[in-house]
Design a protein around this motif. Structure first.
Motif, short mmCIF file in Angstrom:
data_model
loop_
_atom_site.label_atom_id
_atom_site.label_comp_id
_atom_site.label_asym_id
_atom_site.label_seq_id
_atom_site.Cartn_x
_atom_site.Cartn_y
_atom_site.Cartn_z
N MET A 1 0.84 -1.19 0.00
CA MET A 1 0.00 0.00 0.00
C MET A 1 0.88 1.25 0.00
SD MET A 1 -3.04 0.87 2.58
CE MET A 1 -3.05 2.47 3.29
N SER A 2 0.61 2.14 -0.90
CA SER A 2 1.38 3.38 -1.02
C SER A 2 1.01 4.33 0.12
CB SER A 2 1.10 4.04 -2.36
OG SER A 2 1.72 5.30 -2.41
N LYS A 3 2.01 4.98 0.66
CA LYS A 3 1.77 5.96 1.72
C LYS A 3 1.41 7.32 1.15
CE LYS A 3 4.88 3.82 4.99
NZ LYS A 3 6.08 3.99 5.84
N GLY A 4 1.56 7.48 -0.14
CA GLY A 4 1.27 8.77 -0.77
C GLY A 4 2.53 9.61 -0.84
N LYS A 5 2.35 10.86 -1.24
CA LYS A 5 3.49 11.76 -1.34
C LYS A 5 3.06 13.20 -1.16
CE LYS A 5 3.25 11.80 -6.38
NZ LYS A 5 3.98 11.61 -7.63
N ILE A 6 4.04 14.02 -0.86
CA ILE A 6 3.82 15.46 -0.71
C ILE A 6 4.21 16.14 -2.02
CG2 ILE A 6 4.54 17.56 0.50
CD1 ILE A 6 2.89 15.69 2.26
N ILE A 7 3.33 16.94 -2.54
CA ILE A 7 3.55 17.69 -3.77
C ILE A 7 3.79 19.16 -3.39
CG2 ILE A 7 2.56 18.40 -6.00
CD1 ILE A 7 3.00 15.35 -5.68
N PHE A 8 4.89 19.70 -3.87
CA PHE A 8 5.20 21.11 -3.62
C PHE A 8 4.68 21.94 -4.79
CE2 PHE A 8 8.11 18.77 -1.01
CZ PHE A 8 8.17 19.50 0.16
N LYS A 9 3.92 22.98 -4.48
CA LYS A 9 3.29 23.81 -5.51
C LYS A 9 3.77 25.26 -5.47
CE LYS A 9 -0.90 22.78 -4.09
NZ LYS A 9 -2.36 22.65 -4.04
N LEU A 10 4.83 25.52 -4.72
CA LEU A 10 5.31 26.89 -4.58
C LEU A 10 5.76 27.47 -5.92
CD1 LEU A 10 5.89 29.30 -2.73
CD2 LEU A 10 8.16 28.33 -2.32
N ASP A 11 6.48 26.68 -6.71
CA ASP A 11 6.96 27.17 -8.00
C ASP A 11 5.80 27.59 -8.90
OD1 ASP A 11 9.25 27.75 -9.64
OD2 ASP A 11 8.71 26.03 -10.89
N LYS A 12 4.78 26.77 -8.95
CA LYS A 12 3.59 27.07 -9.76
C LYS A 12 2.91 28.35 -9.26
CE LYS A 12 -0.86 25.21 -11.12
NZ LYS A 12 -1.88 24.20 -10.88
N LEU A 13 2.79 28.48 -7.96
CA LEU A 13 2.16 29.66 -7.36
C LEU A 13 2.95 30.93 -7.70
CD1 LEU A 13 -0.12 30.70 -5.50
CD2 LEU A 13 1.44 30.30 -3.57
N LEU A 14 4.27 30.84 -7.60
CA LEU A 14 5.10 32.01 -7.93
C LEU A 14 4.95 32.39 -9.40
CD1 LEU A 14 8.36 31.22 -5.93
CD2 LEU A 14 6.56 32.85 -5.34
N LYS A 15 4.92 31.40 -10.28
CA LYS A 15 4.75 31.69 -11.71
C LYS A 15 3.40 32.32 -11.99
CE LYS A 15 8.03 28.28 -13.35
NZ LYS A 15 8.25 26.96 -13.93
N GLU A 16 2.35 31.80 -11.35
CA GLU A 16 1.01 32.36 -11.54
C GLU A 16 0.94 33.82 -11.11
OE1 GLU A 16 -1.56 29.83 -9.27
OE2 GLU A 16 -1.55 28.24 -10.78
N ARG A 17 1.69 34.14 -10.07
CA ARG A 17 1.65 35.51 -9.52
C ARG A 17 2.80 36.38 -10.04
NH1 ARG A 17 -0.78 34.94 -3.50
NH2 ARG A 17 -2.46 33.54 -4.08
N ASN A 18 3.59 35.80 -10.93
CA ASN A 18 4.71 36.52 -11.54
C ASN A 18 5.67 37.10 -10.48
OD1 ASN A 18 6.14 37.31 -13.82
ND2 ASN A 18 5.20 39.35 -13.82
N ILE A 19 6.01 36.25 -9.52
CA ILE A 19 6.93 36.62 -8.45
C ILE A 19 8.18 35.77 -8.58
CG2 ILE A 19 7.30 36.69 -5.94
CD1 ILE A 19 4.24 37.02 -5.66
N ALA A 20 9.33 36.40 -8.64
CA ALA A 20 10.60 35.68 -8.75
C ALA A 20 10.98 35.07 -7.40
CB ALA A 20 11.69 36.63 -9.21
N LYS A 21 11.73 33.99 -7.46
CA LYS A 21 12.21 33.35 -6.24
C LYS A 21 13.03 34.32 -5.40
CE LYS A 21 12.57 28.90 -8.54
NZ LYS A 21 12.50 29.40 -9.91
N TYR A 22 13.86 35.12 -6.07
CA TYR A 22 14.68 36.09 -5.34
C TYR A 22 13.80 37.13 -4.63
CZ TYR A 22 18.42 39.18 -4.02
OH TYR A 22 19.29 39.94 -3.27
N LYS A 23 12.73 37.55 -5.27
CA LYS A 23 11.80 38.50 -4.65
C LYS A 23 11.17 37.88 -3.41
CE LYS A 23 9.05 42.17 -4.57
NZ LYS A 23 9.52 43.52 -4.34
N LEU A 24 10.79 36.61 -3.49
CA LEU A 24 10.23 35.92 -2.33
C LEU A 24 11.27 35.86 -1.22
CD1 LEU A 24 7.78 34.47 -1.13
CD2 LEU A 24 8.69 32.34 -2.09
#
Length: 70
Positions: A1-24
């Motif tokens: 049985m798979s325990k599942g996984k954690i998906i990180f969505k920060l990169d997608k959120l930053l792209k949607e809001r047009n915010i650079a990683k350095y700005k964050l």
């Protein structure tokens, strides 16, 4: 049985809001390399303080940043 996984969505959120990683980095004070690890999904430990900073600065919910999938 798979325990599942954690998906990180920060990169997608930053792209949607047009915010650079350095700005964050400048807005949160979180190390730039650490933010890159969140965006790549390679971060190993997630301090609660980071989630609080991201949610505060990006005006979002934790579920906008990380997600559990079975």
């Amino acid at each position: 049985m798979s325990k599942g996984k954690i998906i990180f969505k920060l990169d997608k959120l930053l792209k949607e809001r047009n915010i650079a990683k350095y700005k964050l980095h400048t807005l949160t004070g979180i190390n730039y390399d650490t933010i890159v690890k969140y965006c790549k999904g390679t971060i190993q430990r997630i301090p609660i303080e980071h989630l609080v900073e991201f949610c505060n600065v990006l005006e979002c919910e934790v579920s906008d940043i990380i997600e559990y999938r079975k």
